[in-house]
Design an enzyme around this catalytic site. Structure first.
Site, PDB file in Angstrom:
ATOM      1  CG  PHE A 143      -9.523   8.861  35.134  1.00  0.00           C
ATOM      2  CD1 PHE A 143      -9.786   9.419  36.379  1.00  0.00           C
ATOM      3  CD2 PHE A 143      -9.246   9.711  34.068  1.00  0.00           C
ATOM      4  CE1 PHE A 143      -9.756  10.801  36.553  1.00  0.00           C
ATOM      5  CE2 PHE A 143      -9.217  11.087  34.242  1.00  0.00           C
ATOM      6  CZ  PHE A 143      -9.471  11.629  35.491  1.00  0.00           C
ATOM      7  CG  ASP A 228     -12.620   7.363  28.201  1.00  0.00           C
ATOM      8  OD1 ASP A 228     -11.880   7.950  27.382  1.00  0.00           O
ATOM      9  OD2 ASP A 228     -12.789   7.757  29.368  1.00  0.00           O
ATOM     10  CE  LYS A 257      -5.303  12.538  29.422  1.00  0.00           C
ATOM     11  NZ  LYS A 257      -6.433  11.784  29.978  1.00  0.00           N
TER      12      LYS A 257
END
Ligand SMILES: *Cc1c(COP(=O)(O)O)cnc(C)c1O
Length: 415
Positions: A143, A228, A257
């Site tokens: 993702f 990532d 995040k």
């Protein structure tokens, strides 16, 4: 009525608003938070082990973060990237000093950090005189965000469907299959992109040996290795970045995040070599790296880089993992597997139970966890939690296991 005519998403029928209904929102709204605890309107308290999807890295209402935001809010919010932003230069330098990277580009989100990373990888090959190399190898279950290029990178058919031709240049291979990676490398390959631990994919941890092998393949073929770390970065795994666990450094890395502690902030980090195509005028952002975001990002790093903080995360993560393993032993009909690193842990739920149903059972016990792929519920609690929160969470998860076992034993409902 028109809502009912659209069969697409399982939206809770009692939650309707003017918000585009792309989320099946739970009918709960929170009014305030303190540490790892959230209080819903009506007063019910929840232990938040989801952390707003790994974002509330220092928990709620952290005094240092509130102070940084308020102080900066009284000075200046925004100036644009046409001018120097000293707090941004400082945050970039600190990220560089504490990682493999030489340069940082700030964004407002993880997907934008990934966009920068993808553009950079393509531009690197172009700058090397190999413009035909624009393909990036990615992995099943990945993702990387919800923009057009990041859904193409993620390769999830559900996310691609109906949005027109997918952005070209992403070659997806199965996880942990080095031969498949080798077979996918061709004259058009620019880079390999991987999450060191898949988050949305269900807390799937890659072995250091696999990441090392990817590094070797990249070096051998002149490819860039891209990590990532939007979910794994900024202390989540007990290291500042998850790549440190493997001893393998990437050439380009995205984070987001956790770095903003709740303020929208992302970044793309890179070596000088990987960034060599990103010269004046090649990329930009209006909001990315604005003074408010930079003040909060620096305040997050003050805490995460303070003496002993990452050791505390690693120790608390280990304790959590041990307690969860004991739960699995006591409740094998509900919990099939425990996996993760540090304070990024997943429970793979047995196939008799849906992870979303188990997450609901957990909410009934006042603890928030987040469903992920592979029938997993994941834990991404604030990094500031200690033994007391671990014990409390485990107690509540156990109560949800017991309730779930009872439901499994109950005679099937007659329609
Ligand atoms: C959340 C996430 C993203 C996307 O971040 P947004 O801020 O939602 O755009 C990208 N990659 C990973 C690994 C993520 O967990």
């Amino acid at each position: 009525m028109i809502l009912k005519a659209i069969p697409a998403l399982p939206m809770e029928p009692n939650v309707t608003s003017a918000l585009l209904p792309t989320y099946a929102r739970i009918d709960l709204a929170f009014e305030k938070g303190e540490g790892a605890w959230l209080e819903a309107s009506g007063g019910k308290r929840f232990l938040d082990f989801g952390g707003g999807i790994a974002v509330a890295s220092l928990g709620y209402n952290h005094p240092a973060l509130v102070k940084a935001l308020v102080e900066q809010g009284q000075k200046i919010w925004h100036t644009s990237n046409l001018f120097r932003i000293p707090e941004g230069e400082k945050l970039a330098q600190r990220l560089v000093d504490n990682s493999f990277a030489d340069f940082v580009f700030f964004t407002n989100s993880g997907a934008e950090a990934m966009e920068c990373a993808i553009k950079m990888a393509r531009k690197y090959q172009y700058a090397c005189g190999k413009p035909e190399r624009f393909h990036i190898i990615t992995f099943e279950g990945a993702f990387h965000g919800r923009t057009l290029s990041t859904i193409a990178a993620g390769g999830n058919k559900k996310y691609l469907e109906g949005f027109g031709p997918a952005v070209q240049g992403f070659d997806q291979v199965p996880i942990n299959d080095l031969d498949a990676v080798k077979a996918a490398i061709g004259p058009q390959t620019a880079a390999i992109l991987i999450e060191p631990i898949q988050g949305e994919g269900g807390i799937r941890v890659f072995e250091p040996a696999f990441l090392r092998a990817l590094r070797e393949l990249c070096d051998e073929h002149g490819l860039l290795l891209m990590f990532d770390e939007v979910q794994t970065g900024v202390g989540r795994t007990g290291r500042l970045f998850a790549y440190e666990l493997s001893g393998v450094a990437p050439d380009i890395m995205s984070i987001a995040k956790g770095i903003g502690g709740g303020f929208p902030l992302g970044a793309c980090l890179a070596t000088a070599e990987a960034a060599k195509g990103m010269v004046y005028g090649t990329h930009g952002t209006t909001f990315g790296g604005n003074p408010l975001a930079m003040a909060v990002g620096n305040a997050v790093l003050d805490v995460v880089l303070s003496d002993g903080f990452l050791d505390h995360v690693a120790r608390t993560g280990l304790l959590l993992k041990q307690r969860l393993a004991e739960l699995r032993d006591r409740h094998p009909r509900v919990i099939a597997e425990v996996r993760g690193e540090g304070l990024m842990q997943g429970l793979r739920i047995s196939e008799k139970v849906l992870n979303t149903d188990f997450a609901a059972a957990l909410r009934d016990q006042g603890v928030l966890l987040i469903p992920a792929g592979d029938n997993v519920v994941r834990m991404l609690p604030p990094l500031i939690i200690g033994e007391a929160e671990v014990a409390e969470a485990v107690k509540r998860i156990e109560a949800a296991c017991v309730a779930t076992e009872k439901a499994l034993d109950a005679p099937a409902k007659v329609q």
